[in-house]
Motif scaffolding. Structure first.
Motif, short mmCIF file in Angstrom:
data_model
loop_
_atom_site.label_atom_id
_atom_site.label_comp_id
_atom_site.label_asym_id
_atom_site.label_seq_id
_atom_site.Cartn_x
_atom_site.Cartn_y
_atom_site.Cartn_z
N ILE A 76 -28.09 -15.87 26.07
CA ILE A 76 -29.37 -15.40 26.61
C ILE A 76 -29.19 -14.04 27.28
N ALA A 77 -28.13 -13.89 28.05
CA ALA A 77 -27.87 -12.61 28.74
C ALA A 77 -27.64 -11.49 27.73
N THR A 78 -26.95 -11.77 26.65
CA THR A 78 -26.71 -10.77 25.61
C THR A 78 -28.03 -10.34 24.97
N LEU A 79 -28.90 -11.30 24.71
CA LEU A 79 -30.21 -11.01 24.12
C LEU A 79 -31.07 -10.18 25.08
N LYS A 80 -31.05 -10.53 26.37
CA LYS A 80 -31.89 -9.87 27.36
C LYS A 80 -31.31 -8.55 27.87
N LEU A 81 -30.07 -8.23 27.55
CA LEU A 81 -29.37 -7.07 28.09
C LEU A 81 -30.15 -5.77 27.92
N GLN A 82 -30.81 -5.59 26.80
CA GLN A 82 -31.55 -4.34 26.56
C GLN A 82 -32.73 -4.15 27.50
N ASP A 83 -33.30 -5.24 28.03
CA ASP A 83 -34.46 -5.13 28.91
C ASP A 83 -34.11 -5.26 30.40
N LEU A 84 -32.87 -5.55 30.71
CA LEU A 84 -32.46 -5.69 32.11
C LEU A 84 -32.07 -4.33 32.68
N ASN A 85 -31.97 -4.26 34.01
CA ASN A 85 -31.62 -2.99 34.65
C ASN A 85 -30.12 -2.83 34.83
N THR A 86 -29.35 -3.34 33.89
CA THR A 86 -27.90 -3.18 33.90
C THR A 86 -27.42 -3.08 32.46
N LYS A 87 -26.27 -2.49 32.29
CA LYS A 87 -25.64 -2.42 30.97
C LYS A 87 -24.37 -3.27 30.93
N ASP A 88 -24.02 -3.88 32.06
CA ASP A 88 -22.83 -4.70 32.20
C ASP A 88 -23.16 -6.16 31.88
N LEU A 89 -22.49 -6.74 30.91
CA LEU A 89 -22.78 -8.11 30.50
C LEU A 89 -22.55 -9.11 31.63
N ASN A 90 -21.51 -8.92 32.45
CA ASN A 90 -21.24 -9.85 33.55
C ASN A 90 -22.38 -9.85 34.57
N LYS A 91 -22.93 -8.68 34.84
CA LYS A 91 -24.06 -8.60 35.77
C LYS A 91 -25.31 -9.21 35.15
#
Length: 140
Positions: free
Chosen positions: A108-123
């Motif tokens: 889910i985090a990988t899918l949402k990564l483009q819309d989140l305010n971070t580019k770090d997968l762990n965050k």
């Protein structure tokens, strides 16, 4: 010369099932955009995502044309789908309603990564984990 933007409308609509009825009609109608054309384009671009809520950011131009960008589904909907529940807990700290695995959380985090305010997968995983926790869903 670039077209002049007269409005930005953000809508969260079910994938493949947009209709000219509210909320689409009033939101686009006040700017004079072609509502039926938007519904047809949105439904065509989200036909493979039926059952998910897909947010769209619609730019409306001075000549009443429009363009839109599709976003990823909200994290809460993806988490609920992964956990197999309809909605989150009314008291998340007291009554857990489900659980998801760490691999589902990472997906889910990988899918949402483009819309989140971070580019770090762990965050991103931390952000999605917080959303799951606030819904009453345990991460195993």
């Amino acid at each position: 010369m670039a077209k002049k933007i007269v409005g930005l409308v953000k809508l969260a609509l079910p994938g493949g099932k947009a209709t000219p009825a509210p909320p689409v009609g009033p939101a686009l109608g006040q700017h004079g955009a072609n509502i039926v054309m938007f519904c047809k384009e949105y439904n065509a671009r989200t036909a493979d995502k039926v059952g998910l809520v897909i947010p769209a950011e619609i730019l409306i131009y001075e000549d009443r044309s429009f363009s839109f960008v599709l976003k990823t589904p909200p994290a809460s909907i993806l988490i609920a789908k992964a956990a197999g529940i309809q909605k989150g807990s009314d008291k998340p700290n007291l009554r857990p309603v489900g659980s998801i695995s760490k691999s589902q959380l990472q997906e889910i985090a990988t899918l949402k990564l483009q819309d989140l305010n971070t580019k770090d997968l762990n965050k991103a995983i931390s952000i999605i984990s917080g959303t799951a926790r606030s819904m009453g869903i345990d991460v195993d």
